[in-house]
Design a protein around this motif. Structure first.
Motif, short mmCIF file in Angstrom:
data_model
loop_
_atom_site.label_atom_id
_atom_site.label_comp_id
_atom_site.label_asym_id
_atom_site.label_seq_id
_atom_site.Cartn_x
_atom_site.Cartn_y
_atom_site.Cartn_z
N LEU A 151 -27.65 73.15 -27.12
CA LEU A 151 -26.87 71.99 -25.99
C LEU A 151 -26.56 72.01 -24.85
N ILE A 152 -26.65 72.94 -24.28
CA ILE A 152 -26.31 73.55 -23.22
C ILE A 152 -27.85 72.22 -22.26
N GLY A 153 -28.78 72.69 -22.51
CA GLY A 153 -29.53 72.05 -21.99
C GLY A 153 -29.72 72.16 -20.40
N ASP A 154 -29.62 73.80 -19.56
CA ASP A 154 -30.19 74.38 -18.84
C ASP A 154 -31.45 74.77 -18.66
N PRO A 155 -32.34 74.34 -17.50
CA PRO A 155 -33.88 74.48 -17.12
C PRO A 155 -33.94 75.88 -16.66
N VAL A 156 -32.80 76.48 -16.54
CA VAL A 156 -33.30 77.71 -16.39
C VAL A 156 -33.30 78.98 -17.44
N ALA A 157 -32.88 78.47 -18.27
CA ALA A 157 -33.06 78.92 -19.42
C ALA A 157 -34.81 79.11 -20.05
N LEU A 158 -35.31 78.29 -18.98
CA LEU A 158 -36.99 78.14 -19.69
C LEU A 158 -37.29 79.12 -20.35
N PRO A 159 -38.34 80.28 -19.16
CA PRO A 159 -38.68 81.10 -19.48
C PRO A 159 -38.50 81.83 -20.74
N ALA A 160 -36.92 82.60 -20.73
CA ALA A 160 -36.58 83.00 -21.87
C ALA A 160 -36.80 82.32 -23.65
N LEU A 161 -36.92 81.04 -23.25
CA LEU A 161 -37.21 79.84 -24.83
C LEU A 161 -38.02 79.94 -24.81
#
Length: 302
Positions: A92-102
């Motif tokens: 829902l948030i779509g924050d690129p910062v989360a990419l490595p964890a995702l």
């Protein structure tokens, strides 16, 4: 990761959600209140599905300030329910910062729902995810299920990944070419452009059968009439699976809402039928001829 269910007090969850919503409504919510955000993430382990959804939507509305807490939960929380909800909320948030964890959750979390939810979040992130998804497809280390999710994510991203997709259609990896072709097919359907269709047509001569079949199917779904000569050529390929795909594609184009001149299809199909020795392909060609003739007769009455 050890999966542990942690009991959540329903009354505490209800009270917290009400408080946060009131603060948001009154514009008094403090997005820097880390303890409050942690509690909200923890409450996504509530046994009530609707309550988990309410917390996810509320955290989604808070946006990027919630990302670090969701990332931490996705990576380390022992309760798979919280990890699942965290991945969905990051979507829902779509924050690129989360990419490595995702990406880590997508590749290594042992919960299948977390796996799929992380793939959806990667798809939502769009272009930043594409190089990583392509690496997954090219690697022999990952399962077919994981590669299937990666291919789906690429198709979802579609035109936002155009510069990667158009380049990677020439990849040495058959799996990459097939996945990229599926994404290009989506681009061709959603925003038809000649470059996408040209790549699909060129893929009819790919060395890999799976790619040729995917290309024929994509061109058929788009009812792309300029591909007819190329599909006719594919009718004479050495692989019977490719010949079958060509016949099916020609049938679909011939029975579309705006079919070409029927002779353009019937003559090469009838010639191919005479020369065809494989029973399965013969049946498909016969069906194609029959369906196109029916379409022709129906059009004559209009």
């Amino acid at each position: 990761m050890t999966n542990i269910q942690i009991a959540i007090d329903p009354a505490e969850s209800d009270a917290l959600l009400q408080t946060v919503r009131e603060q948001i409504s009154l514009q008094t919510f403090n997005p820097n209140d880390s303890e409050l955000l942690k509690k909200m993430v923890e409450c996504m382990g509530d046994s009530r599905g609707m309550m988990r959804l309410n917390f996810a939507e509320t955290l989604g509305s808070i946006g990027k300030p919630a990302t670090p807490f969701l990332v931490e939960a996705l990576a380390h929380h022992p309760n798979p329910v919280v990890r699942r909800a965290s991945a969905k909320t990051l979507t829902l948030i779509g924050d690129p910062v989360a990419l490595p964890a995702l990406l880590e959750a997508f590749l290594h979390d042992d919960d299948t729902v977390v796996h799929g939810s992380a793939a959806a979040a990667l798809a939502q992130l769009g272009e930043p995810s594409v190089p990583h998804l392509l690496e997954v497809l090219a690697s022999p280390q990952h399962s077919e299920n994981t590669k299937g999710h990666a291919a789906w994510a690429l198709a979802f991203i579609g035109s936002k990944a155009k510069k990667y997709l158009y380049r990677e259609i020439a990849s040495d990896s058959v799996e990459v070419r097939a996945a990229v072709l599926g994404a290009i097919a989506k681009i061709a359907q959603e925003e038809p452009e000649e470059a996408a269709f040209n790549l699909l047509v060129n893929a009819l001569t790919d060395a890999a059968e799976t790619v040729r079949i995917e290309a024929a199917s994509a061109l058929a779904n788009a009812a792309y009439k300029p591909a007819i000569p190329n599909l006719v050529e594919l009718l004479h390929h050495g692989s019977w699976e490719s010949r079958k795909a060509a016949a099916l594609a020609l049938m679909k184009i011939g029975t579309s809402e705006d079919p070409p001149e029927f002779s353009v299809l019937l003559e090469p199909l009838e010639t191919a039928l005479v020369n065809e020795s494989e029973a399965q392909v013969r049946r498909v060609i016969q069906l194609a001829i029959s369906q196109i003739k029916k379409q022709s007769e129906a059009d004559d009455w209009e």
